[in-house]
Motif scaffolding. Structure first.
Motif, mmCIF file in Angstrom:
data_model
loop_
_atom_site.group_PDB
_atom_site.id
_atom_site.type_symbol
_atom_site.label_atom_id
_atom_site.label_comp_id
_atom_site.label_asym_id
_atom_site.label_seq_id
_atom_site.Cartn_x
_atom_site.Cartn_y
_atom_site.Cartn_z
ATOM 1 N N GLY A 82 0.812 -1.262 -0.114
ATOM 2 C CA GLY A 82 0.072 0.071 0.091
ATOM 3 C C GLY A 82 0.859 1.277 0.132
ATOM 4 O O GLY A 82 2.212 1.099 0.596
ATOM 5 N N ARG A 83 0.347 2.138 -0.638
ATOM 6 C CA ARG A 83 0.862 3.696 -0.493
ATOM 7 C C ARG A 83 -0.039 4.444 -0.378
ATOM 8 O O ARG A 83 -1.006 4.700 -1.214
ATOM 9 N N LEU A 84 -0.103 5.277 0.729
ATOM 10 C CA LEU A 84 -1.205 6.333 1.062
ATOM 11 C C LEU A 84 -0.615 7.575 0.751
ATOM 12 O O LEU A 84 0.494 7.859 1.022
ATOM 13 N N ASP A 85 -1.484 8.411 0.758
ATOM 14 C CA ASP A 85 -1.099 10.058 0.614
ATOM 15 C C ASP A 85 -0.679 10.685 1.835
ATOM 16 O O ASP A 85 -0.895 10.019 3.212
ATOM 17 N N ASP A 86 -0.323 11.915 1.794
ATOM 18 C CA ASP A 86 0.114 12.559 3.295
ATOM 19 C C ASP A 86 -0.763 12.778 4.077
ATOM 20 O O ASP A 86 -0.391 12.916 5.370
ATOM 21 N N GLU A 87 -2.119 12.900 3.808
ATOM 22 C CA GLU A 87 -3.178 12.960 4.861
ATOM 23 C C GLU A 87 -3.215 11.847 5.928
ATOM 24 O O GLU A 87 -3.667 11.937 6.883
ATOM 25 N N TYR A 88 -2.608 10.630 5.675
ATOM 26 C CA TYR A 88 -2.670 9.575 6.412
ATOM 27 C C TYR A 88 -1.627 9.666 7.441
ATOM 28 O O TYR A 88 -1.337 8.952 8.414
ATOM 29 N N ARG A 89 -0.384 10.443 7.219
ATOM 30 C CA ARG A 89 0.766 10.714 8.012
ATOM 31 C C ARG A 89 0.489 10.815 9.404
ATOM 32 O O ARG A 89 1.035 10.093 10.296
ATOM 33 N N LEU A 90 -0.531 11.753 9.854
ATOM 34 C CA LEU A 90 -0.688 11.938 11.399
ATOM 35 C C LEU A 90 -1.636 10.879 11.654
ATOM 36 O O LEU A 90 -1.701 10.648 13.201
ATOM 37 N N GLN A 91 -2.212 9.786 11.099
ATOM 38 C CA GLN A 91 -2.959 8.914 11.582
ATOM 39 C C GLN A 91 -2.125 7.414 11.634
ATOM 40 O O GLN A 91 -2.999 6.407 11.791
ATOM 41 N N ILE A 92 -0.807 7.407 11.526
ATOM 42 C CA ILE A 92 -0.052 6.248 11.587
ATOM 43 C C ILE A 92 -0.376 5.416 12.768
ATOM 44 O O ILE A 92 -0.703 4.282 12.701
ATOM 45 N N PRO A 93 -0.342 5.852 13.959
ATOM 46 C CA PRO A 93 -0.538 5.086 15.201
ATOM 47 C C PRO A 93 -2.043 4.510 15.077
ATOM 48 O O PRO A 93 -1.979 3.365 15.507
ATOM 49 N N ALA A 94 -2.987 5.265 14.809
ATOM 50 C CA ALA A 94 -4.404 4.576 14.618
ATOM 51 C C ALA A 94 -4.233 3.636 13.538
ATOM 52 O O ALA A 94 -5.063 2.364 13.528
ATOM 53 N N LEU A 95 -3.571 3.893 12.290
ATOM 54 C CA LEU A 95 -3.682 2.653 10.995
ATOM 55 C C LEU A 95 -2.905 1.676 11.688
ATOM 56 O O LEU A 95 -3.284 0.426 11.420
ATOM 57 N N ALA A 96 -1.709 1.583 12.432
ATOM 58 C CA ALA A 96 -1.161 0.216 12.949
ATOM 59 C C ALA A 96 -2.183 -0.268 14.007
ATOM 60 O O ALA A 96 -2.214 -1.431 13.730
ATOM 61 N N LYS A 97 -2.752 0.461 14.857
ATOM 62 C CA LYS A 97 -3.606 -0.204 15.707
ATOM 63 C C LYS A 97 -4.595 -1.163 14.978
ATOM 64 O O LYS A 97 -5.304 -2.230 15.401
ATOM 65 N N GLN A 98 -5.393 -0.341 14.035
ATOM 66 C CA GLN A 98 -6.427 -0.933 13.248
ATOM 67 C C GLN A 98 -5.942 -2.280 12.332
ATOM 68 O O GLN A 98 -6.657 -2.892 12.437
#
Length: 84
Positions: free
Chosen positions: A55-71
């Motif tokens: 996967g390659r996500l845009d910069d808008e997901y950058r601040l959501q990395i901890p939430a992404l990792a948890k999900q």
């Protein structure tokens, strides 16, 4: 489907339980490219690590990395590593 659900689906298809094999997901913030890359990594004990970009996500997901990792961890049960 949103991109996170697509990534989780890809992880579930790649994750085949093999003996003596370690599976991980790595989330990498590419600051200068302004992207978030997600890799599926696996290796047998004593052998080289294999890594596949899933996967390659845009910069808008950058601040959501901890939430992404948890999900991703809750959905797959795999170890999630982040590099900041």
């Amino acid at each position: 489907m949103n991109p996170i659900e697509d990534i989780i689906t890809t992880i579930q298809t790649l994750f085949t339980k093999q003996p003596n094999t370690i599976y991980e997901v790595r989330i990498v913030d590419q600051r200068y490219a302004k992207k978030v890359n997600i890799f599926f990594e696996y290796y047998k004990i004593g052998q080289a690590r294999r890594s596949q970009q899933i996967g390659r996500l845009d910069d808008e997901y950058r601040l959501q990395i901890p939430a992404l990792a948890k999900q991703i961890h809750e959905a797959t049960g795999l170890t999630i590593r982040t590099s900041d």
